[in-house]
Design an enzyme around this catalytic site. Structure first.
Site, PDB file in Angstrom:
ATOM      1  CE  LYS A   1      -6.664  -2.579 -32.235  1.00  0.00           C
ATOM      2  NZ  LYS A   1      -7.193  -3.937 -31.997  1.00  0.00           N
TER       3      LYS A   1
ATOM      4  CE  LYS B   1      -4.415  -1.793 -28.619  1.00  0.00           C
ATOM      5  NZ  LYS B   1      -4.940  -3.150 -28.560  1.00  0.00           N
TER       6      LYS B   1
HETATM    7 ZN   LIG Z   1      -8.219  -8.340 -33.520  1.00  0.00          ZN
END
Ligand SMILES: [Zn+2]
Length: 325
Positions: free
Chosen positions: A196, A249
């Site tokens: 992420k 992501k």
């Molecule tokens: Zn968070």
């Protein structure tokens, strides 16, 4: 001329016959935002078409998703109260725990994934426990993991099929796996946000989840956008620690990561097409600059072609309709 590749593009039937990547409702996961503080749906300004749901609306929304042909939703909660221990995140009657129970009552077949993070529940909006030293703040790793573990176990107890830790603390997947097994939830799976990145494209989400950090940023725990090798190391750790599905992501700026993760690990790989990516297309479509449906189908095809088995997207419901055969 021997080679005429255009022969196979001549008609719709031919193109259909030789298409390598196709989409279906089972490819998509719909995010739902449940807000404990509201009693009626509330539009999210920067994400046209996406709403925060009141706790009473959740079951109906889940039924709609299942009827559209979706197999899974991912839940985000906005608690009535925030504090410095994120107690709303792991309370037995927390907003997500209650939402899971209602969905499972109305719609037991629909897979429920729960976002496991602390930022929505922390008064300071960071994904973990913080300590402030003068001008500096630290997000404390192991203290945060303890709370994440409690949160994940409480979601499993409520009936979640998957817990999805999105915080990027070190070691949280392994700690969650151990705790789930000890508590008797060995069938609760983990979809880890393994890579992420600290992204500018999360902006609208913070309005949706009411979770902007009150000070500092998230660069000490989310990944630097320049790092691909590090992303692979992060994914390797989560796989080793017991992640069942790994997620990358955001989506479009990280297609190379997605491809490499899928190729290297061969695990079910998900990608999160995030709020800012959604908002860009929506804004252009509203101005008549893009055909929304065509653009969205092309983006999703690109994500799948790059290696995504599953796509978390705010268009999931529309996509289920557009891609049903
Ligand atoms: Zn968070």
């Amino acid at each position: 001329m021997v080679h005429r590749p255009r022969r196979l593009r001549r008609t719709a039937a031919l193109r259909d016959l030789v298409r390598e990547t196709s989409l279906g409702p089972q490819d998509f996961i719909l995010p739902l935002f449940v807000n404990e503080k509201i009693s009626a749906r509330r539009a999210i300004g920067s994400m046209p078409g996406v709403e925060q749901l009141a706790p009473n609306d959740v079951a109906g929304e889940a039924v709609r998703a299942a009827e559209a042909g979706l197999q899974a939703v991912i839940l985000f909660g906005i608690p009535a109260e925030k504090d410095e221990q994120a107690s709303g995140a792991y309370g037995e009657k927390g907003v997500v725990q209650q939402a899971v129970r209602t969905i499972k009552q109305e719609c037991p077949e629909l897979l429920v994934i729960t976002d496991v993070c602390l930022c929505e529940y922390m008064s300071h909006g960071h994904c973990g426990v913080t300590r402030i030293d003068g001008d500096h703040f630290h997000v404390l790793n192991d203290e945060s993991v303890e709370l994440l573990v409690k949160t994940a176990v409480s979601h499993a107890a409520a009936g979640a099929d998957f817990v999805a830790p999105s915080d990027m603390m070190d070691g949280r997947v392994g700690a969650i796996r151990d705790a789930l097994d000890v508590a008797g939830y060995d069938q609760t799976a983990i979809m880890s946000y393994a890579a992420k990145f600290a992204s500018a494209f999360y902006g609208p989400f913070r309005e949706a989840a009411e979770s902007p950090p009150q000070f500092g940023d998230r660069r000490s725990y989310q990944m630097d956008p320049g790092n691909a090798e590090e992303a692979l190391r992060e994914v390797a750790l989560d796989v080793e620690e017991g992640a069942d599905i790994i997620l990358v992501k955001p989506a479009l700026p990280y297609l190379d990561i997605l491809r490499r993760v899928r190729e290297r690990f061969g695990l079910t790989t998900a990608v999160y097409h995030v709020s800012g990516e959604y908002a860009m297309v929506k804004a252009a479509a509203e101005r008549g600059w893009l055909d929304e449906r065509q653009a969205v189908l092309e983006i999703m095809t690109g994500l799948k072609r790059a290696g995504a088995n599953l796509i978390v997207t705010y268009w999931a419901r529309e996509l289920a309709e557009w891609t049903r055969r």
